[in-house]
Design a protein around this motif. Structure first.
Motif, PDB file in Angstrom:
ATOM      1  N   UNK A 189     -58.944 -62.347  55.611  1.00 18.96           N
ATOM      2  CA  UNK A 189     -60.355 -62.508  55.248  1.00 18.96           C
ATOM      3  C   UNK A 189     -60.989 -61.151  54.918  1.00 18.96           C
ATOM      4  N   UNK A 190     -60.430 -60.069  55.476  1.00 17.37           N
ATOM      5  CA  UNK A 190     -60.956 -58.725  55.210  1.00 17.37           C
ATOM      6  C   UNK A 190     -60.423 -58.144  53.903  1.00 17.37           C
ATOM      7  N   UNK A 191     -59.477 -58.854  53.270  1.00 19.40           N
ATOM      8  CA  UNK A 191     -58.936 -58.390  52.007  1.00 19.40           C
ATOM      9  C   UNK A 191     -57.650 -57.604  52.105  1.00 19.40           C
ATOM     10  N   UNK A 192     -57.124 -57.450  53.322  1.00 19.79           N
ATOM     11  CA  UNK A 192     -55.843 -56.768  53.475  1.00 19.79           C
ATOM     12  C   UNK A 192     -54.698 -57.736  53.179  1.00 19.79           C
ATOM     13  N   UNK A 193     -53.523 -57.184  52.916  1.00 19.85           N
ATOM     14  CA  UNK A 193     -52.342 -57.993  52.645  1.00 19.85           C
ATOM     15  C   UNK A 193     -51.474 -58.106  53.892  1.00 19.85           C
ATOM     16  N   UNK A 194     -50.849 -59.263  54.049  1.00 20.57           N
ATOM     17  CA  UNK A 194     -49.893 -59.494  55.122  1.00 20.57           C
ATOM     18  C   UNK A 194     -48.553 -59.808  54.481  1.00 20.57           C
ATOM     19  N   UNK A 239     -49.052 -59.008  64.681  1.00 25.59           N
ATOM     20  CA  UNK A 239     -48.933 -60.348  64.118  1.00 25.59           C
ATOM     21  C   UNK A 239     -50.310 -61.005  64.124  1.00 25.59           C
ATOM     22  N   UNK A 240     -50.769 -61.528  62.998  1.00 27.23           N
ATOM     23  CA  UNK A 240     -52.091 -62.163  62.964  1.00 27.23           C
ATOM     24  C   UNK A 240     -52.203 -63.317  63.970  1.00 27.23           C
ATOM     25  N   UNK A 241     -53.370 -63.481  64.508  1.00 24.54           N
ATOM     26  CA  UNK A 241     -53.603 -64.558  65.463  1.00 24.54           C
ATOM     27  C   UNK A 241     -53.331 -65.914  64.814  1.00 24.54           C
ATOM     28  N   UNK A 242     -52.603 -66.757  65.523  1.00 22.82           N
ATOM     29  CA  UNK A 242     -52.278 -68.084  65.011  1.00 22.82           C
ATOM     30  C   UNK A 242     -51.004 -68.149  64.199  1.00 22.82           C
ATOM     31  N   UNK A 243     -50.366 -66.990  63.947  1.00 21.06           N
ATOM     32  CA  UNK A 243     -49.110 -66.972  63.189  1.00 21.06           C
ATOM     33  C   UNK A 243     -47.943 -67.359  64.097  1.00 21.06           C
ATOM     34  N   UNK A 244     -46.843 -67.833  63.530  1.00 17.51           N
ATOM     35  CA  UNK A 244     -45.675 -68.197  64.341  1.00 17.51           C
ATOM     36  C   UNK A 244     -45.116 -66.997  65.106  1.00 17.51           C
ATOM     37  N   UNK A 245     -44.550 -67.260  66.273  1.00 19.90           N
ATOM     38  CA  UNK A 245     -43.955 -66.197  67.075  1.00 19.90           C
ATOM     39  C   UNK A 245     -42.827 -65.493  66.314  1.00 19.90           C
ATOM     40  N   UNK A 246     -42.185 -66.228  65.411  1.00 22.76           N
ATOM     41  CA  UNK A 246     -41.063 -65.665  64.653  1.00 22.76           C
ATOM     42  C   UNK A 246     -41.498 -64.550  63.703  1.00 22.76           C
ATOM     43  N   UNK A 247     -42.802 -64.398  63.482  1.00 20.91           N
ATOM     44  CA  UNK A 247     -43.279 -63.314  62.621  1.00 20.91           C
ATOM     45  C   UNK A 247     -43.181 -61.956  63.314  1.00 20.91           C
ATOM     46  N   UNK A 304     -51.473 -70.418  58.039  1.00 14.90           N
ATOM     47  CA  UNK A 304     -52.008 -69.690  59.189  1.00 14.90           C
ATOM     48  C   UNK A 304     -53.523 -69.599  59.037  1.00 14.90           C
ATOM     49  N   UNK A 305     -54.282 -69.963  60.070  1.00 17.31           N
ATOM     50  CA  UNK A 305     -55.739 -69.877  59.980  1.00 17.31           C
ATOM     51  C   UNK A 305     -56.202 -68.463  59.633  1.00 17.31           C
ATOM     52  N   UNK A 306     -57.105 -68.369  58.660  1.00 22.34           N
ATOM     53  CA  UNK A 306     -57.651 -67.071  58.280  1.00 22.34           C
ATOM     54  C   UNK A 306     -56.836 -66.328  57.248  1.00 22.34           C
ATOM     55  N   UNK A 307     -55.663 -66.871  56.872  1.00 19.36           N
ATOM     56  CA  UNK A 307     -54.833 -66.222  55.858  1.00 19.36           C
ATOM     57  C   UNK A 307     -54.707 -67.116  54.634  1.00 19.36           C
ATOM     58  N   UNK A 308     -54.741 -66.516  53.465  1.00 15.89           N
ATOM     59  CA  UNK A 308     -54.521 -67.230  52.209  1.00 15.89           C
ATOM     60  C   UNK A 308     -53.155 -66.827  51.666  1.00 15.89           C
ATOM     61  N   UNK A 309     -52.300 -67.816  51.449  1.00 15.77           N
ATOM     62  CA  UNK A 309     -50.974 -67.525  50.909  1.00 15.77           C
ATOM     63  C   UNK A 309     -51.101 -67.173  49.434  1.00 15.77           C
TER      64      UNK A 309
END
Length: 300
Positions: free
Chosen positions: A31-36, A85-93, A13-18
């Motif tokens: 990118x802000x340091x929060x967890x998803x 749901x973060x922008x660009x994430x799958x709808x299933x999230x 997902x753009x902007x997220x690091x797994x």
């Protein structure tokens, strides 16, 4: 070696690091340091993450945790920032995603027991103790304890067992003050949840919590709370000490895996087979029933 039968590839997902693939959840950092945290429909049993999924399970666990966080807000703060749901994430999230404060997690599974069963029963039968705490004679599987007890465990990696430890070991690992706070908070949360569940005809036999410290040093409850994956819930109307109780969890799966029908030898190193459709549906029904009975809301 137990673990994932088939380990999934994380979604990019753009902007997220797994960061991590857990038994049930995928963990990312913004990118802000929060967890998803994204709760999947995966299911684990006997230290294996199974090849079959339970439809809606991730959403049920997430929504039930959110409901419990509301019930417990005056006892302990939680890590949830948002359910967007973060922008660009799958709808299933949708419905299975939590954006959370990043915490310094404590290396302890904080377990509260109000009834004797599981690993606690095994230890009691051998020593009349649980995690070193002496219990009275005459208890059996499903017995209510004289008072709830704090029985911590170590956190295990995927494919390994959590191991019960003494309170003294927790104090050695995290310090006496933090250990005392963990015990007090765990038992306070258990007592609140036990009473809420009892009013709905459900026994909360035991449960486990995870805690961490935020940047100010405050103790925060994290991960999932009081779900059928982290707790033993029993229907009160069917409670009979002296035998195994009927749980609101994946017992259908455990029973099938250890039956002749599965053809699987639990003692072998072979992975378990896929679940049949009727076991998947029966398990989903149990998760949904637990949600509906506890919250009073219809699962949609």
């Amino acid at each position: 070696m137990p673990g994932f039968v088939v380990k999934p590839e994380p979604v990019e997902v753009p902007g997220l690091v797994h960061l991590h693939t857990g038994k049930v959840r995928e963990l990312y950092r913004t990118e802000a340091g929060d967890l998803v945290m994204v709760a999947s429909d995966r299911l684990s049993a006997y230290d294996w993450v199974l090849p079959s999924e339970i439809p809606d399970k991730g959403r049920v666990l997430t929504q039930l945790s959110l409901w419990w966080f509301d019930q417990l807000a005056d006892l302990v703060p939680n890590h949830v920032i948002s359910t967007d749901v973060p922008e660009g994430a799958p709808a299933d999230w949708q419905g299975r995603t939590l954006i959370c404060t990043s915490l310094d997690m404590l290396p302890v599974e904080c377990v509260a027991r109000g009834y004797l069963t599981g690993s606690g029963l095994v230890e009691y039968n051998a020593t009349r103790t649980v995690c070193g705490l002496a219990l009275p004679e005459g208890l059996v599987d499903g017995s209510e304890l004289p008072a709830p007890i704090f029985t911590p465990a170590t956190k295990a990696a995927v494919g390994d067992h959590d191991e019960n430890v003494s309170y003294e070991e927790v104090a050695r690992q995290v310090g006496a003050d933090t250990a005392a706070q963990l015990r007090q908070t765990t038992l306070a949360v258990y007592n609140r949840a036990r009473d809420i569940a009892r009013d709905r005809g459900i026994i909360l036999a035991d449960t486990k919590f995870e805690f961490g410290h935020d940047k100010t040093g405050a103790l925060i409850i994290a991960d999932e709370v009081l779900t059928p994956d982290s707790s033993r819930f029993w229907p009160a109307s069917d409670w009979h000490p002296g035998r195994a109780q009927q749980p609101y969890d994946k017992q259908f799966v455990r029973d099938w895996l250890t039956s002749d029908a599965s053809g699987w030898d639990r003692k072998s190193e072979q992975p378990p087979p896929p679940l049949p459709p009727e076991i998947i549906e029966a398990t989903r029904t149990k998760y949904v029933e637990a949600y509906e009975r506890l919250t009073g809301q219809t699962w949609a």
